[in-house]
Write a protein that holds these residues in place. Sequence first.
Motif, PDB file in Angstrom:
ATOM      1  N   ASN A 103       0.808  -1.219   0.000  1.00  0.00           N
ATOM      2  CA  ASN A 103       0.000   0.000   0.000  1.00  0.00           C
ATOM      3  C   ASN A 103       0.835   1.260   0.000  1.00  0.00           C
ATOM      4  O   ASN A 103       0.320   2.352  -0.151  1.00  0.00           O
ATOM      5  N   ASP A 119     -10.221   2.949 -10.253  1.00  0.00           N
ATOM      6  CA  ASP A 119     -10.862   3.716  -9.193  1.00  0.00           C
ATOM      7  C   ASP A 119     -10.930   5.176  -9.601  1.00  0.00           C
ATOM      8  O   ASP A 119     -10.033   5.680 -10.279  1.00  0.00           O
ATOM      9  N   TRP A 164      -2.193  11.188  -0.969  1.00  0.00           N
ATOM     10  CA  TRP A 164      -2.107  11.409  -2.411  1.00  0.00           C
ATOM     11  C   TRP A 164      -1.428  12.727  -2.738  1.00  0.00           C
ATOM     12  O   TRP A 164      -1.308  13.097  -3.883  1.00  0.00           O
ATOM     13  N   SER A 220      -6.567   1.009  -6.285  1.00  0.00           N
ATOM     14  CA  SER A 220      -6.386   0.962  -4.835  1.00  0.00           C
ATOM     15  C   SER A 220      -5.457  -0.168  -4.419  1.00  0.00           C
ATOM     16  O   SER A 220      -5.151  -1.086  -5.184  1.00  0.00           O
ATOM     17  N   ASN A 271     -13.694  -7.256  -6.887  1.00  0.00           N
ATOM     18  CA  ASN A 271     -13.232  -5.964  -7.399  1.00  0.00           C
ATOM     19  C   ASN A 271     -14.087  -5.499  -8.580  1.00  0.00           C
ATOM     20  O   ASN A 271     -13.663  -4.655  -9.360  1.00  0.00           O
ATOM     21  N   ASP A 287     -12.642   7.954  -4.800  1.00  0.00           N
ATOM     22  CA  ASP A 287     -12.668   6.659  -4.115  1.00  0.00           C
ATOM     23  C   ASP A 287     -11.325   6.366  -3.479  1.00  0.00           C
ATOM     24  O   ASP A 287     -11.241   5.869  -2.351  1.00  0.00           O
ATOM     25  N   ILE A 288     -10.256   6.672  -4.208  1.00  0.00           N
ATOM     26  CA  ILE A 288      -8.933   6.366  -3.678  1.00  0.00           C
ATOM     27  C   ILE A 288      -8.616   7.249  -2.486  1.00  0.00           C
ATOM     28  O   ILE A 288      -8.089   6.801  -1.468  1.00  0.00           O
ATOM     29  N   GLY A 331      -5.949   5.440 -11.268  1.00  0.00           N
ATOM     30  CA  GLY A 331      -6.168   5.111  -9.864  1.00  0.00           C
ATOM     31  C   GLY A 331      -6.478   3.634  -9.692  1.00  0.00           C
ATOM     32  O   GLY A 331      -7.359   3.081 -10.353  1.00  0.00           O
ATOM     33  N   PHE A 390     -10.317   6.134   0.590  1.00  0.00           N
ATOM     34  CA  PHE A 390      -9.815   4.893   1.153  1.00  0.00           C
ATOM     35  C   PHE A 390      -8.483   5.104   1.857  1.00  0.00           C
ATOM     36  O   PHE A 390      -8.259   4.636   2.968  1.00  0.00           O
ATOM     37  N   LEU A 391      -7.584   5.833   1.190  1.00  0.00           N
ATOM     38  CA  LEU A 391      -6.253   5.988   1.755  1.00  0.00           C
ATOM     39  C   LEU A 391      -6.051   7.317   2.462  1.00  0.00           C
ATOM     40  O   LEU A 391      -5.052   7.497   3.135  1.00  0.00           O
TER      41      LEU A 391
END
Length: 618
Positions: free
Chosen positions: A454, A587, A601, A494, A564, A591-592, A492, A595-596
């Motif tokens: 990740n 993604d 980013w 994930s 997925n 959305d990314i 993107g 999530f992160l």
Amino acid sequence: MIILDLLHEKIARDPIPISDTLKAFLNDFDAMENWDAFLHKDQIILNSPSSGVGIIDSTKDNEACYVFDEISELFFIPDIGFLSISKDRSIGFFDPENKKVENPIHLKKVLSVDSEITDVAYRKDWLWVATSGSGIYLIHLKTGKLLHYDVSSGLPTNYIMALKFHDDRTVWASTNNGIFRVIFSKNQQNINFENINYFNNKNGIPITEFIAGKSFEDSSGKLYFMGNHGLLMIRSQNFNRTNFTNNIVLTELKANHKPIPTTLALQHMNAIQLEHNENNLEFYFSSISGTAPENLNYSYMLEGYDKEWVHAGNRRYASYTNLLPGTYYFKVKLTHEEPTDTNANELEILIKEAYWQTAWFKGSLILVMAFLLFLLYHVRVNYLLKIRGIREEISADLHDDLGARLTTIQLLSAIHKNRFKNNKEFNQVLQQIDSEVLESTEALHDLVGSIKMNEEQMEDFLAKTRRYISETLEGSHLKYSIQINESLSQEGFSFKKRKDLFFIVKELINNIRKHAKATKVEVILDKKDSQLLLLVRDNGIGFDVNFNSDRNGLKNLKTRIERNNGVFSIVSNRNFGTSIEILIPFDSVSDIKSFLGFWTWNTKTKRIISKVSFKYGN
């Protein structure tokens, strides 16, 4: 028929005998409506709105009659002669001698009005048309230009009965309720009403209801308007234009329906300040004039709120609600006047801002919000660093501890192989142990890699995938090709999808290496319809896709793809190889980030995290 000369009180000419032809002609006229008679040389001209125009030639024995039923109204204007208005509202010039009507093109249907025409007046190329219900129309006879004035322009009423000029700048009009005087200015293209003075019974006028079209001027300049109950005479020359100047004053100002206390009268004040909650305002005004204030039409404007003048008729107040803080200017005038012609007080109103509406409060709020965002950012970074540290500890523990134990088992197995090399059964057991240890080592390597995955960018992930395929197939007899679209690094994808995709690639490559008996392998990573495309082809022995196998490979493959939101297809035939195509949606950026986390980013933040992580590791 007898024609009388009322001015000299005698019969104007010999009586005209009423023949049967003349009786039939006269019977065509509606006895219930007003009709006019004109004496023009030896002709008698009759007109009524419904029957039109008839001409009787009194010099002929047969009393010859001519009828023009297309004409609705006929007026005699000394400067231009007979002017006609047709039933289709075209304006023309009537020639009774030649018995024809001339309708210029620019005057055809120029007067589009349904109301009854009650009177006309002419002054220097401009024809003034009075109507019962639509006010006054002005028509330039040479160009056909049309102007219209009614109550919205300042007239006291739209029901005009008669018009009579006093001079080139003054016209009087009788109405259904009083009379009024208009002072105007004129140029070649326009006529502007400068002042309107209205009079009715409240000003002592004894006659207020007048008859349409009945007015005249005598030799001394007196004007006469015929009413239902008498004749009104006006000495127009005795009315001075300055006698009726209207001074408009503000009489009261209310905020939230309560009068605002002031030390001076409003007409003597130039400005007033109000609190932020005093923003529902009512203005009351009146006129100090020589005519009744209720006979005047008013217009007002609140600059800063209104974009144009608001016509209020004879209403003498204005109201506004929920005004925002700021500076406003209230103005009021008579509707027909220009603002510079009215002696009205212009009142400046300043509505103060509440403390939460001030610039310093908004600036402070922005600073507080920025500080909270920075604090949240700081907490988020610390949280990510803590999670990263935990991952690195777990990864290191797994690698060092379990890796060391597996290495020990592998060494012990090698030692016992040499000691019991003649024992085939025991050697087979040791061989199975070596195989399990090798697979466990690979699984441990995958697990440690997925923990760190990740932290990778998409570009790093693609490079790692290429490297894994090359290292796995390099030592085998297989010829392989790898095609990866470099633009995939901008998409993107994930962490969970990258992890599943990596395990899918591993599963497929290992299956080809172990079971396919292929000599060629092709791996393609590309884009297709906003999705990531993975295509793996080989020329191996193939398999029956409809055969239910107990192996977990295809089941795991299907599970990873479907969770997925992806799809896949398998084409395989015995001895003709296998082709597997997999599509997994990219993604969206939102959305990314969700999530992160947004800051992971941010490139600058990534560098900060990397530097802090280095210190943390030390």
